[in-house]
Design an enzyme around this catalytic site. Structure first.
Site, mmCIF file in Angstrom:
data_model
loop_
_atom_site.group_PDB
_atom_site.id
_atom_site.type_symbol
_atom_site.label_atom_id
_atom_site.label_comp_id
_atom_site.label_asym_id
_atom_site.label_seq_id
_atom_site.Cartn_x
_atom_site.Cartn_y
_atom_site.Cartn_z
ATOM 1 N N ARG A 15 0.807 -1.227 0.000
ATOM 2 C CA ARG A 15 0.000 0.000 0.000
ATOM 3 C C ARG A 15 0.840 1.277 0.000
ATOM 4 N NH1 ARG A 15 -3.799 -1.153 4.913
ATOM 5 N NH2 ARG A 15 -2.347 -2.874 5.277
ATOM 6 N N LYS A 22 9.337 -0.434 2.528
ATOM 7 C CA LYS A 22 8.578 0.334 3.529
ATOM 8 C C LYS A 22 9.452 0.802 4.692
ATOM 9 C CE LYS A 22 5.025 -1.442 6.136
ATOM 10 N NZ LYS A 22 3.606 -1.754 6.387
#
Ligand code: UD1
Ligand code: MG
Length: 463
Positions: A15, A22
């Site tokens: 996402r 990330k």
């Protein structure tokens, strides 16, 4: 032997919609996994294992092997599987091990210390950090028995309606007895809604085996706030930013508008500094006492002395002495070193240059690859021509010199102590000390020329 921790950072972080793993996304200038790592170190953890998978090359390249022992989880089969990957790195370890996700950048040393302390004091094999969530959807719920002991954690997707009504949730930060954890992990299954090996399942196995378990309820849920997308990244940054700004205020820094002041985690600021609205201080920047950073300034990896005034300027890897006045609209680029009391005026760029004490560069100048001695004045519009299309050359100007406005100094060139350069000069040769160098066409005056010109043209218009 100290205390160990395993950071789980193998997940994909889909996402985030990013090519950067990330864990490397910075929050207030520091990568997320490093924030977790620092919180652990601050709590006395001295053996940090990081489980990496997606983007592991990039993550490993960002740290030294002395900081973290990296272990690889090739395929992501769940948090239990991830934690098990840490076992070989801690085979010789016996004691409490903290397990933390790598995407909770707001975790603090205090919180980890409290978890550790309660784990040790309660003599538990597993201690889980929990909090009461206003909206528990998505979290694993902590289920306690009649006497209040934690017996298991049920994931949202696997929970019954009654379990979903529970508001005490798993933060995903735990403290385990390492030997017990690594002995239990191979026993968990993946018969659940997500078909994953849940780390949370070891709590249940331990409770069933009659081992003591414990939960520490934290008041502040932001400590465990996770980052899954870039909006959550921004939200986490805002919370961390507020903590940083508050700490500087309490240390004696005046910050007029905390909401528009951005200070990196590693920035150091002495007392009596004033930061005006819309200022950015980043990286390893240090600001000395009594300095005022005025609006629209951005200072990166720079050291600024005391009692300086910086107006609307950009500083990158610069070193600035005390009582220096900079800007507005000045640009100090890497390897600029400014002495005491230097004045840099509007639209001045300095790069790889050493300016001695009390040097003044008032307006519209470029000083690059240069050395300027103490007390020298550089007039408006002076340019050091440092580049010939292939190489950079140095300009060396002595002490107490005076460079007239709009001078072009073609490097390599040396202007010795006390010399004057006539305004508008283009200099290609060295100037000896205390001399005057004039490098421009001599002024010619044609008497009455203008009057004659006008008369001639009037006649043309009349005819
Ligand atoms: C987890 C907890 C849940 C808790 C929640 C808090 C489990 C099963 N559930 O759920 O009880 O309330 O966190 O946010 O643990 N990771 C790996 N390898 C894997 C899977 C995950 O390294 O195979 C890492 C991820 O990169 C991430 C962390 O583990 O940093 C947590 O994984 P995630 O999938 O986010 O767990 P949640 O579903 O949020
Ligand atoms: Mg998560």
């Amino acid at each position: 032997m100290g205390i160990a921790a395993v950071i789980l950072a193998a997940g994909e972080g889909k996402r985030m919609k990013s090519t950067l793993p990330k864990g490397l996304h910075p929050v207030c200038g520091v990568p997320m996994v490093e924030l977790v790592g620092r919180a652990l170190a601050g709590a006395g953890v001295d053996r940090r294992v990081m489980v990496v998978g997606h983007g592991r090359d990039q993550i490993q390249a960002a740290f030294s092997p002395e900081e973290y022992a990296f272990v690889v989880q090739e395929e992501q089969h769940g948090t239990g599987h991830a934690a098990l990957m840490g076992a070989p790195a801690l085979a010789d370890y016996d004691g409490p091990v903290i397990i933390s996700p790598g995407d909770t950048p707001l975790i603090t040393s205090d919180a980890i210390q409290r978890l550790l302390l309660e784990h040790i004091q309660s003599d538990a094999r597993a201690t889980v950090a929990t909090f009461h969530a206003a909206d528990p959807a998505g979290y694993g719920r902590l289920v306690r028995d009649a006497s209040g002991h934690p017996v298991r954690i049920v994931e949202h997707k696997d929970a019954s309606p009654a379990e979903r009504a529970l508001t005490e949730v798993n933060s995903a930060v735990y403290c385990f007895d390492a030997k017990t954890l690594f002995a239990m992990l191979p026993k968990i299954g993946n018969q659940n809604a997500q078909g994953e090996y849940y780390l949370t399942d070891v709590l249940r196995l331990m409770a069933v085996a009659g081992m003591s378990t414990h939960a520490v309820v934290f008041e502040d849920p932001t400590l465990f706030q996770g980052v899954n997308d870039r909006w959550q990244l921004a939200e986490a940054a805002a919370i961390l930013q507020k903590r940083i700004v508050k700490q500087h205020c309490l240390n004696g820094v005046t910050i007029i508008d905390p909401a528009s002041t951005f200070i990196g985690l590693d920035v150091e600021i002495e007392t009596e500094v004033v930061l005006e609205p819309m200022t950015v201080l980043e990286g390893s920047t240090r600001i000395g006492a009594g300095t005022c950073v005025m609006s629209f300034s951005r200072i990166t990896d720079s050291t600024v002395g005391s009692n300086c005034i910086i107006k609307h300027s950009t500083l990158l890897k610069a070193v600035v002495g005390n009582e220096v006045n900079i800007g507005p609209y000045a640009h100090l680029r890497p390897k600029s070193t400014l002495g005491h009391g230097v004045r840099i005026g509007n639209f001045v760029e300095v790069k790889n240059a050493e300016l001695g004490d009390q040097v003044a560069v008032g307006h519209l100048s470029y000083v690059g690859d240069a050395e300027v001695g103490a007390g020298t004045n550089i007039g408006a519009g002076t340019i050091t021509c440092n580049y010939d299309g292939y190489r950079k050359h140095r300009t060396v100007i002595g002490e107490g010199a005076f460079v007239g406005s709009n001078s072009t100094l073609v490097a390599p060139i040396q202007i010795s102590n006390g010399a004057y350069v006539a305004a508008g000069s283009t200099l290609t040769h060295n100037v000896t000390s205390d001399a005057l160098a004039i490098g421009r066409a001599r002024q010619v005056e044609k008497e009455q020329w203008a009057q004659q010109w006008r008369e001639k043209n009037m006649k043309v218009q009349e005819s």
